[in-house]
Every structure is written in C-alpha cells, then in structure tokens.
Design an enzyme around this catalytic site. Structure first.
Site, PDB file in Angstrom:
ATOM      1  N   TYR A  49       0.825  -1.204   0.000  1.00 39.33           N
ATOM      2  CA  TYR A  49       0.000   0.000   0.000  1.00 39.33           C
ATOM      3  C   TYR A  49       0.862   1.258   0.000  1.00 39.33           C
ATOM      4  O   TYR A  49       1.681   1.460   0.893  1.00 39.33           O
ATOM      5  CB  TYR A  49      -0.944   0.017   1.202  1.00 39.33           C
ATOM      6  CG  TYR A  49      -2.083  -0.976   1.139  1.00 39.33           C
ATOM      7  CD1 TYR A  49      -2.410  -1.639  -0.052  1.00 39.33           C
ATOM      8  CD2 TYR A  49      -2.845  -1.257   2.266  1.00 39.33           C
ATOM      9  CE1 TYR A  49      -3.451  -2.548  -0.110  1.00 39.33           C
ATOM     10  CE2 TYR A  49      -3.907  -2.163   2.215  1.00 39.33           C
ATOM     11  CZ  TYR A  49      -4.191  -2.800   1.025  1.00 39.33           C
ATOM     12  OH  TYR A  49      -5.231  -3.702   0.979  1.00 39.33           O
ATOM     13  N   LEU A 220     -17.817   0.490   1.252  1.00 37.99           N
ATOM     14  CA  LEU A 220     -18.579   1.728   1.085  1.00 37.99           C
ATOM     15  C   LEU A 220     -18.846   2.064  -0.382  1.00 37.99           C
ATOM     16  O   LEU A 220     -19.337   3.146  -0.703  1.00 37.99           O
ATOM     17  CB  LEU A 220     -17.850   2.896   1.764  1.00 37.99           C
ATOM     18  CG  LEU A 220     -17.805   2.838   3.294  1.00 37.99           C
ATOM     19  CD1 LEU A 220     -17.002   4.007   3.854  1.00 37.99           C
ATOM     20  CD2 LEU A 220     -19.213   2.842   3.891  1.00 37.99           C
ATOM     21  N   ALA A 221     -18.493   1.124  -1.279  1.00 41.61           N
ATOM     22  CA  ALA A 221     -18.807   1.270  -2.707  1.00 41.61           C
ATOM     23  C   ALA A 221     -18.230   2.550  -3.301  1.00 41.61           C
ATOM     24  O   ALA A 221     -18.833   3.160  -4.190  1.00 41.61           O
ATOM     25  CB  ALA A 221     -20.316   1.198  -2.938  1.00 41.61           C
ATOM     26  N   THR A 226     -23.281   7.531  -1.559  1.00 41.72           N
ATOM     27  CA  THR A 226     -23.268   8.447  -0.408  1.00 41.72           C
ATOM     28  C   THR A 226     -22.656   9.808  -0.729  1.00 41.72           C
ATOM     29  O   THR A 226     -22.087  10.449   0.147  1.00 41.72           O
ATOM     30  CB  THR A 226     -22.514   7.819   0.779  1.00 41.72           C
ATOM     31  OG1 THR A 226     -21.224   7.372   0.332  1.00 41.72           O
ATOM     32  CG2 THR A 226     -23.286   6.651   1.372  1.00 41.72           C
TER      33      THR A 226
END
Length: 313
Positions: A49, A220-221, A226
């Site tokens: 990462y 959370l897509a 959102t």
C-alpha cells in the site's frame, strides 16, 4: 462479534517512490483517532500500500502515541510484488518472500508483531507446504499471531488449510452493495444469469462453516451511494443513492451506516473494511452494527433490488 475494520490503503500519500511528509503523518493520525472514536480497533494494511508508505506513516503514529499499540490490533498482507524484475505485478508466496516481506512490514509499522497476516492473492507457483513452513516460523518467533487469506476461493483455502497447523481465520474479498457477485452467486444457481458472475459459489458457505471471518473490502462502494457518485450515475446507482439517503433518515444514521449495516445483516458475519481517509466519514460508520440489527428484511431486499436495477428471480 462483528466489527468494522479500518483499511489503511489511503494513508501515506501517493503511490510514487517519493517519501511521505509530515502532512501525511498528520492525516494518518487524524484517521486513526476517528476510527478509535467510532469504536474501530482492527487496522488493515498491506506491504504494497502506497509502496510501503501506508505502513510507514502508521508506524510513526504508533511511535508518537504510547500505549496505542496495546489498544489496537494490526493485520497486514504479503504476496504481491509491484514493479520488480521487469514486471508491473507478480505474486510471490515463496517461503523466503513471506519471511522477508513480514520483516519489512514490522520494521515500517514499528512493532514486534502483527495480530493477523493475510496472504494477499493466490500465487499459482506457491507450494502449500512451503507457505505452511513460513507461517510456522513466524508464529514460533512471535511475529504473527494468526493467519488469513485474501481473494481466495473455498477450494484454495481448503488446500492451504490441509498443510497449516493453525486455522485460517479470515478471508478478505471485495463485497458491497455495488459489487454483489458474492451475493448473486448465492441465488442464481440454476439460472442463466449466473454466468454473469465469476464469484466462486460455495466460498461464503465454506467460510461460515469453518469460522473464517469474511472481511469485505470496498464496503462503502467508493461513495457511489453516499455523495461521491460518478459524473454520470446509472439509473440504478442514482435510485439507490436516493434510497440510501431515505433509509438513513428513517434509521437515524448516515448513508455509510446503511451500507455497512446492509452488509453486516447477512448471516455470514461479514466484517466491512472501510478505506476513507475523511475523519467525518469514518465516524459516520460508528453505528453500523446497530443498523444491522434494526434493518428490516424488506428494507434489506429493497436495497439489493434497487442496486441490481432489476428484480430478483
């Protein structure tokens, strides 16, 4: 007990080889504090990462916060190599690579051990006996406490488990209201539509039966439902974002709470991994477990059917 996991992939700045700066450490500290405020105690890393910078900034946060390591759990992953030997990506779960990469993660994280080591992706050249040997050594040296996998099917876990002397405790997969192959595979058996989904049927069932925690990355897509929706959302995405907002009002929570609660309501015991670096969005995930308990069966199905853009068979 189900929990939300904080995914640290967004910490550390860019994916370039440039070193991280003080601002990136401050960002990581704010994210960690927001996660703690939301009741999150498991933090997810991988050696790749931000080219190791995610672990490095987290290590600086730990070093500046006496007692924090004892209050949290850490997991990291190994098995993917980036930009080495003329290859953009290749996998390496050889014994030597596992030992080497864990050592690097511990150094960057400034800790003596990680609570869980995940094998990041299946390596076709990996010898399960060799993997088991590396895990055995790391456990004996106290550098890891448990082992898990990521992006693996039931059959792949089973072959590995035959050689391991300890149980595989987790399998991290992409699972969300947007990425629903894991769910569609459950209900489209004996239906022509099943060919549209590559998720290996039986993996959820295997994990549930063998107490392998399903960790859902991308939960959370990416904000599609959102507020961080694409420039041209599909009709299903737009309708689902509206439904998520309506249900958030009804249940007295955030859109994030609805999305995570929807995942956590599934009886497989899914643990969502959230990757946002926005402290407000992190705190907005605090009552996901409550929502999971209160969300009605009808509302759960409404969300699924809306996201599909068509009715279920």
């Amino acid at each position: 007990m189900q929990e939300v996991i904080y995914g640290c992939m967004g910490l550390g700045g860019s994916w370039s080889g440039e070193p991280h700066g003080a601002g990136h450490v401050d960002q990581a500290a704010a994210a960690v504090q927001a996660a703690l405020d939301a009741g999150i105690t498991l933090f997810d890393h991988a050696d790749i990462y931000r080219n190791g910078k995610s672990e490095a900034v987290f290590g600086e946060v730990l070093a500046a916060s006496p007692g924090l390591r004892e209050r949290i759990r850490l997991q990291t992953k190994c098995g993917i190599r980036l930009n080495e030997r003329g290859l953009q990506t290749h996998y390496d779960l050889s014994r030597e690579a596992i030992l080497e990469r864990v050592e690097g993660s511990l150094k960057r994280l400034r800790t003596d051990y990680v609570d869980i080591l995940l094998l990041h992706r299946p390596d076709p050249l990996a010898d399960p006996a060799e993997v088991a040997s590396a895990v055995r050594q790391l456990l004996a040296e106290g550098k890891i406490r448990q082992v898990g996998v990521s992006n693996m099917s039931a059959a792949q876990i089973e072959v590995l488990q035959d050689r391991l002397e300890v149980p595989v405790v987790a399998n991290q997969l992409e699972m969300s209201l947007l990425k629903r192959a894991w769910l569609e595979s459950q209900v489209l058996v004996n239906h022509p539509e099943h060919l549209d989904y590559s998720f290996p049927h039986g993996t959820l069932e295997y994990c549930t039966r063998n107490n392998v925690t399903l960790q859902a990355y991308g939960s959370l897509a990416k904000g599609v439902y959102t507020g961080a929706e694409p420039d041209t959302p599909t009709p299903a995405e737009a309708a689902t974002a509206e439904l998520v907002a309506d249900l958030a009002g009804e249940y007295g929570t955030s859109g994030e709470g609805i999305l995570l609660g929807w995942l956590m309501k599934h009886p497989a015991g899914i643990a969502p991994v959230i990757g946002t670096v926005n402290p407000g969005r992190i705190r907005a995930c605090a009552d996901a477990a409550r929502v999971a308990g209160e969300l009605t069966r009808a509302d759960w199905y409404k969300l699924w059917i809306s996201a599909r853009g068509s009715n279920i068979p």
